[in-house]
Design a protein around this motif. Sequence first.
Motif, mmCIF file in Angstrom:
data_model
loop_
_atom_site.group_PDB
_atom_site.id
_atom_site.type_symbol
_atom_site.label_atom_id
_atom_site.label_comp_id
_atom_site.label_asym_id
_atom_site.label_seq_id
_atom_site.Cartn_x
_atom_site.Cartn_y
_atom_site.Cartn_z
ATOM 1 N N ASN A 84 -8.867 58.639 -58.826
ATOM 2 C CA ASN A 84 -7.272 58.196 -58.958
ATOM 3 C C ASN A 84 -6.913 59.685 -58.475
ATOM 4 N N ARG A 170 -11.462 45.033 -75.169
ATOM 5 C CA ARG A 170 -9.965 45.732 -74.481
ATOM 6 C C ARG A 170 -8.884 46.013 -75.393
ATOM 7 N N SER A 175 -3.632 50.159 -74.415
ATOM 8 C CA SER A 175 -4.232 49.448 -73.054
ATOM 9 C C SER A 175 -2.987 50.855 -71.830
ATOM 10 N N ASN A 176 -4.165 50.325 -70.897
ATOM 11 C CA ASN A 176 -3.496 51.839 -70.236
ATOM 12 C C ASN A 176 -2.252 51.957 -70.218
ATOM 13 N N ILE A 179 -0.364 54.272 -73.199
ATOM 14 C CA ILE A 179 -1.042 55.730 -72.894
ATOM 15 C C ILE A 179 -0.290 56.110 -71.809
ATOM 16 N N LEU A 180 0.640 55.531 -70.585
ATOM 17 C CA LEU A 180 0.709 56.349 -69.464
ATOM 18 C C LEU A 180 2.242 56.442 -69.779
ATOM 19 N N TYR A 193 2.542 48.336 -65.301
ATOM 20 C CA TYR A 193 1.290 49.343 -64.812
ATOM 21 C C TYR A 193 0.072 48.655 -65.035
ATOM 22 N N ASP A 194 -0.342 48.036 -66.658
ATOM 23 C CA ASP A 194 -1.265 46.583 -67.250
ATOM 24 C C ASP A 194 -0.438 45.720 -66.356
ATOM 25 N N GLN A 197 -3.013 46.047 -62.311
ATOM 26 C CA GLN A 197 -3.773 46.485 -62.970
ATOM 27 C C GLN A 197 -5.167 46.090 -62.198
#
Length: 206
Positions: A84, A170, A175-176, A179-180, A193-194, A197
């Motif tokens: 990242n 998962r 999910s990422n 969160i973001l 984003y998901d 990804q």
Amino acid sequence: MTTPHAITTLAELEARYAEAGEASLAKEVDHLHPHYRAFVEAAPLCLLSTVGGEYAECSPRGDAPGFVQVLDERTLLLPDRRGNNRIDSLRNIVADPRVGLLFLIPGVNETIRVAGTALVSVDPALIARCVIDGKAPATVLVISIQSVFFQCARALVRSKLWDPATQVARNSLPSNGTILADLSRHAIDGAAYDQTQPERLKQTLY
């Protein structure tokens, strides 16, 4: 803030525990013994701990077994693959070279602990050793070994880490993107984003 139950001296700490057994002491050496080398070369994952600023940090490093290369019995080479770009661990090492590594092998409950110091290198010869699919890491860590020993199986046995029956789906966790989106107050489009990804991960492994 007072912490009346905190242990603040080594004497208090040692009084809570029995002395380490003979095996616990005999297993530690100051170099990569051939037995320990076998574990390091079989590991597709290691956890890298560093010290920086006000706190210590730990980050996962993984690739095909043997990705941490053994240069000699006192030196390891760890490529810094794409990530990242926060470079938290690398910043820490530049400021304080002390590192710890914990090597994990799927299906094996013992782990290998390595402690020592590291430097961030851009040596072309070392980087060339780590090229995969024509892509080179930006830097490599050259790790000088000071201590190596195996950690017994208790933690992984208790956690049932390798037991397929304990695997967590998962989608049972945020999910990422979720969160973001929440942490950025929706400045980041979490759904987008998901959605992108999987392909993004595929294209940026190396």
